[in-house]
Enzyme design. Sequence first.
Site, PDB file in Angstrom:
ATOM      1  N   GLY A 168      58.148  32.387  12.753  1.00 29.98           N
ATOM      2  CA  GLY A 168      59.429  33.115  11.785  1.00 29.98           C
ATOM      3  C   GLY A 168      59.591  34.536  12.175  1.00 29.98           C
ATOM      4  N   SER A 169      59.040  35.155  13.333  1.00 32.10           N
ATOM      5  CA  SER A 169      58.970  36.540  13.287  1.00 32.10           C
ATOM      6  C   SER A 169      60.301  37.057  13.627  1.00 32.10           C
ATOM      7  CB  SER A 169      58.298  36.594  14.615  1.00 32.10           C
ATOM      8  OG  SER A 169      59.014  36.413  15.921  1.00 32.10           O
ATOM      9  N   LEU A 223      64.197  24.026  15.875  1.00 27.63           N
ATOM     10  CA  LEU A 223      64.038  23.196  17.106  1.00 27.63           C
ATOM     11  C   LEU A 223      64.907  21.710  16.981  1.00 27.63           C
ATOM     12  CD1 LEU A 223      60.378  23.226  17.913  1.00 27.63           C
ATOM     13  CD2 LEU A 223      62.030  24.628  18.973  1.00 27.63           C
ATOM     14  N   HIS A 266      68.302  32.093  22.172  1.00 32.86           N
ATOM     15  CA  HIS A 266      67.424  31.267  22.954  1.00 32.86           C
ATOM     16  C   HIS A 266      66.703  32.178  23.843  1.00 32.86           C
ATOM     17  CE1 HIS A 266      66.507  27.815  25.511  1.00 32.86           C
ATOM     18  NE2 HIS A 266      66.843  28.559  26.501  1.00 32.86           N
TER      19      HIS A 266
HETATM   20  C1  GRF Z   1      61.845  32.544  19.849  1.00 33.28           C
HETATM   21  O1  GRF Z   1      61.094  32.336  21.134  1.00 33.28           O
HETATM   22  C2  GRF Z   1      63.254  32.245  19.865  1.00 33.28           C
HETATM   23  O2  GRF Z   1      63.935  32.837  20.777  1.00 33.28           O
HETATM   24  C3  GRF Z   1      63.362  30.862  20.111  1.00 33.28           C
HETATM   25  O3  GRF Z   1      62.276  30.411  19.248  1.00 33.28           O
HETATM   26  C4  GRF Z   1      61.226  31.313  19.036  1.00 33.28           C
HETATM   27  C5  GRF Z   1      61.205  31.786  17.586  1.00 33.28           C
HETATM   28  O4  GRF Z   1      60.030  32.440  17.296  1.00 33.28           O
HETATM   29  N1  GRF Z   1      64.431  30.304  19.267  1.00 33.28           N
HETATM   30  P1  GRF Z   1      59.888  32.868  15.964  1.00 33.28           P
HETATM   31  O5  GRF Z   1      59.438  31.719  15.022  1.00 33.28           O
HETATM   32  O6  GRF Z   1      60.890  33.550  15.266  1.00 33.28           O
HETATM   33  O7  GRF Z   1      58.504  33.741  15.936  1.00 33.28           O
END
Ligand code: GRF
Length: 187
Positions: free
Chosen positions: A11-12, A84, A103
């Site tokens: 969730g960053s 996902l 993406h």
């Molecule tokens: C990121 O690499 C984004 O591009 C992809 O999934 C990942 C999400 O990372 N869709 P986070 O959970 O937001 O850290």
Amino acid sequence: KNIAIFASGAGSNAQKIIDHFRGSSLAKVTLILSNKAEAGIFKIAEREQIPAILIDKEQFFRGDTYIKLLEEAKTDLVVLAGFLWKVPANLVTAFPNRIINIHPALLPKFGGKGMYGHFVHEAVLAAGEKESGITIHYVNEKYDDGGVILQEKCIITEEDTPESLARKVQVLEHKWFPLIVERLLTQ
Ligand code: GRF
């Protein structure tokens, strides 16, 4: 304006979007939804005091439950931030040009089912690409296929590993995703 975020992982990106709109009168993240009970996104929701929902798989793929839920929450923009699952067609139709995804590669290459996380960066490196980056796009009923909103690039060097490339890409994600969300909500 109300933003709903779907996430499956740490969730960053969600955190960066929440931070970006903190104290803003334009928009705020009003709902967080995830398909993974153990995902870091639930800790973020708790800390930020944002309602969070664990998605039920059958109901999600039927669509109607979550369409109703998002409509009742007066959602203006649905943001997939590391989510996902493919979004069911009826949900896409219910929010035309109001569902976006990020993406971690330069679509249309290195996209589609299974292309997430380190798999993407491994494939990019294995293909000998000289650059990678991010693609922020509208979501349609296929994986990673909707209209492109923004692409930003980073250079790949000989020394890059999937981890170092992931870090370069994440810098772009964290910089650009909140800005694109804001731009779309002020249009
Ligand atoms: C990121 O690499 C984004 O591009 C992809 O999934 C990942 C999400 O990372 N869709 P986070 O959970 O937001 O850290």
